[in-house]
Motif scaffolding. Structure first.
Motif, PDB file in Angstrom:
ATOM      1  N   ILE A 237      -6.878  -0.525   7.198  1.00 32.18           N
ATOM      2  CA  ILE A 237      -5.896  -0.962   6.630  1.00 32.18           C
ATOM      3  C   ILE A 237      -4.965  -0.597   8.198  1.00 32.18           C
ATOM      4  N   ASN A 238      -5.265   0.839   8.470  1.00 36.52           N
ATOM      5  CA  ASN A 238      -4.238   0.498   9.649  1.00 36.52           C
ATOM      6  C   ASN A 238      -4.897   2.451  10.289  1.00 36.52           C
ATOM      7  N   ARG A 239      -4.101   3.540  11.106  1.00 37.79           N
ATOM      8  CA  ARG A 239      -4.669   4.636  11.351  1.00 37.79           C
ATOM      9  C   ARG A 239      -4.894   5.350  10.428  1.00 37.79           C
ATOM     10  N   ARG A 240      -3.439   5.020   9.716  1.00 42.51           N
ATOM     11  CA  ARG A 240      -3.306   5.982   8.199  1.00 42.51           C
ATOM     12  C   ARG A 240      -4.165   5.672   6.878  1.00 42.51           C
ATOM     13  N   THR A 241      -4.811   4.302   7.237  1.00 40.14           N
ATOM     14  CA  THR A 241      -4.988   3.813   5.481  1.00 40.14           C
ATOM     15  C   THR A 241      -5.937   2.877   5.366  1.00 40.14           C
ATOM     16  N   ILE A 242      -6.804   3.393   4.689  1.00 41.22           N
ATOM     17  CA  ILE A 242      -8.181   2.663   4.396  1.00 41.22           C
ATOM     18  C   ILE A 242      -8.092   2.527   2.842  1.00 41.22           C
ATOM     19  N   GLN A 292      -8.914   1.591  -3.845  1.00 39.30           N
ATOM     20  CA  GLN A 292      -8.968   3.061  -3.876  1.00 39.30           C
ATOM     21  C   GLN A 292      -7.883   2.853  -2.315  1.00 39.30           C
ATOM     22  N   LYS A 294      -6.652   5.477   0.595  1.00 42.06           N
ATOM     23  CA  LYS A 294      -6.725   6.530   0.912  1.00 42.06           C
ATOM     24  C   LYS A 294      -5.470   6.712   2.492  1.00 42.06           C
ATOM     25  N   TYR A 295      -4.399   7.388   1.955  1.00 38.07           N
ATOM     26  CA  TYR A 295      -3.427   7.379   3.483  1.00 38.07           C
ATOM     27  C   TYR A 295      -3.007   8.730   4.020  1.00 38.07           C
ATOM     28  N   ALA A 296      -3.273   8.951   5.202  1.00 36.06           N
ATOM     29  CA  ALA A 296      -3.236   9.961   5.922  1.00 36.06           C
ATOM     30  C   ALA A 296      -1.479  10.936   6.185  1.00 36.06           C
ATOM     31  N   VAL A 301      -3.374  14.072   2.338  1.00 38.33           N
ATOM     32  CA  VAL A 301      -3.976  13.036   2.006  1.00 38.33           C
ATOM     33  C   VAL A 301      -3.163  12.489   1.504  1.00 38.33           C
TER      34      VAL A 301
END
Lengths: 433, 72
Positions: A237-242, A292, A294-296, A301
């Motif tokens: 999605i962006n640098r932090r999110t998949i 699912q 995941k967010y950095a 996480v």
């Protein structure tokens, strides 16, 4: 960019999905082989229910990137299980006697107690291997197999999947198939569905009892076939999110009855007049929808997932799972875990059968296909060591709360606990090197 | 009219946001971390799947549901 000597295989797998550290594949090739050493993931798990099942499970996982994302992973699992399991029979205001599944001997359950069969003792060995590699430009294949053997059970499966990356590897679409063949040959044989459990006390001799017991048994082993189809979409999605979305279709055909489960037949006063072995349908179609994210975070996480599952047995379930990893320092972290699960009862679930009613086509009193909620609370503590090694400890509490799916208990059953909670502790140590 | 304009601007922003889903290769510093991998903690996940498969009425989702007994 330097690749560390002990580049993690999980990282490599991630790279296979989402590209490696922003480094174009060409540049890796220019460096020559990106082969990594073998990596070992080991774990020892203890699972203990209050007054019921205890299991110990050991795992050794290996993985290796042979270069250019040609990855092998394999796993050996050994587990031992012992203890007591709910049979499906209802408690009674007096002590009850049951015949063991083998027909050799009996066991007694005290007044007011949930009938548990304490003869479970099993050892299981499972081995599996998986090979993943790129095949053409943005395409990747993965294929593998698994074998699992218990004393009375054998399961063999093969799988294959194809994935394609799009949009600078920000999007991955995959499709996979898995086929499993299971064979079961339980101790004492498989009961004939809805046959009545003979009790030694009702027979004049051992021989006449054995003859009656054998009449409730089917010869030989039985089997089931499972075909799974899975479609997946992974999106950065962006640098932090998949995010990941999966749809799974599962077609099961064959013997799905639990040979160790039974149902009580009760009269209007709630008193047991007979015990019948359960009988389940021999086909099942399941649909799974899984999401699912995941967010950095700056110091950890967040990992949240939701699964909706539905099938033609009418079991619909919702599962919410969240893990929040907080980095305590450069080399330690804690990870609280919360999981909530809720399911509706299978349409053939019956906590007991009423005397005088016609037998249904199928019935099971197994609380695991009845209505229930369950939750897990856990905490993991991890220590990152040198060269990619990691030591971690996990402690969790799991509780199942079976519910009444709308059955009005007759007579004495109103004062007995027909839906007791199951409480378990899960403890795990894992070491990666 | 004004609302319509706002709506159109909003829609355009939305669409451009959709079109820019994802990152450039040099923006993968966080996603490349091992703990951000979707297959991180695979051993834990495998052990959990086996427990819940044995104790609950549904299985699968994250991976293939597969065969197995779960008779206990």
């Amino acid at each position: 960019m330097q690749l560390s000597r002990k580049k993690n295989i999980a990282g490599a797998l991630a790279a296979a999905t989402c590209s490696l550290l922003g480094q174009p594949a060409m540049a890796q090739e220019a460096q020559g082989s990106s082969e990594t050493p073998w990596q070992f993931d080991t774990a020892l798990l203890y699972y203990g229910e209050t007054d019921r099942v205890t299991a110990v499970e050991g795992v050794v996982g290996v993985s290796k990137d042979f270069g250019d994302e040609h990855i092998f992973s394999g796993k050996l699992v050994l587990d031992g299980l012992t203890g007591a399991s709910a049979t499906g029979a209802v408690p009674q205001p007096y002590a009850q006697t049951f015949t063991r599944p083998s027909g050799n001997g009996e066991y007694q359950i005290g007044a007011g107690e949930t009938p548990l069969d304490d003869t479970f003792r099993d050892t299981r060995v499972q081995i599996n291997g998986q090979w993943t590699q790129p095949i053409w430009n943005d395409y990747r294949i993965s294929t593998g197999g698994q074998l699992s053997k218990e004393y009375d059970y054998l399961s063999v499966s093969v799988n294959g999947s194809l994935a394609r990356d799009f949009n600078q590897r920000n999007t991955t679409v995959s499709a996979g198939l898995s086929y499993a063949f299971d064979s079961i040959d339980p101790e004492g044989g498989r009961p004939v569905g809805f046959s009545s459990m003979p009790l030694r006390g009702n027979y004049a001799s051992d021989d006449s009892f054995r003859q009656a017991f054998d009449a409730t048994r089917q010869d030989g082993s039985d089997s089931k076939n499972t075909l799974d189809l899975m479609l997946g979409l992974t999106q950065v999605i962006n640098r932090r999110t998949i995010m990941q979305f999966n749809y799974g279709l599962s077609l099961v055909d064959g013997y799905m009855t639990d040979p160790f489960k039974m149902l009580s037949v009760v009269d209007d006063g709630g008193i047991t007049s007979d015990l019948l072995y359960e009988q389940r349908p021999d086909s099942r179609v399941k649909h799974n929808f899984y999401w699912q994210t995941k967010y950095a975070m700056d110091n950890g996480v967040a990992d949240v997932s939701y699964r909706f599952s539905t099938d033609d047995w009418d079991i619909h379930s919702h599962t919410l799972d969240s893990k929040l990893r907080f980095d305590l320092s450069d080399n330690t972290y804690i990870q609280p875990h919360f999981r909530y699960y809720q399911q509706s009862a299978a349409e053939f679930y019956r906590p007991y059968l009423m005397q005088g009613d016609a037998l249904p086509d199928f019935a099971s009193a197994d609380y695991r296909i009845g209505e229930m909620t369950a939750y897990t609370l856990g905490l993991k503590y991890g220590i990152l060591l040198k060269e990619g090694r990691e030591l971690a400890f996990r402690l969790e509490y799991y509780q199942q709360d079976p519910k009444n799916a709308g059955f009005e208990a007759p007579g004495v059953l109103q004062d007995l606990d027909l839906y007791p909670s199951v409480k378990a502790v899960i403890a795990q140590v894992s070491y990666r090197f | 009219m004004r609302i319509k304009k706002l709506f159109l601007v909003g829609l355009a922003l939305q669409l451009s946001a959709c079109a820019s889903l994802g990152v450039q290769p040099w923006e993968r510093d966080l996603l490349a971390k091992e703990e951000m991998s979707l297959s991180a903690d695979a051993v834990d996940a495998g052990l959990d799947d086996h427990i819940y498969f044995s104790k609950e009425g549904t299985s699968g989702g994250r991976a293939f549901a597969g065969g197995g007994c779960g008779c206990n």
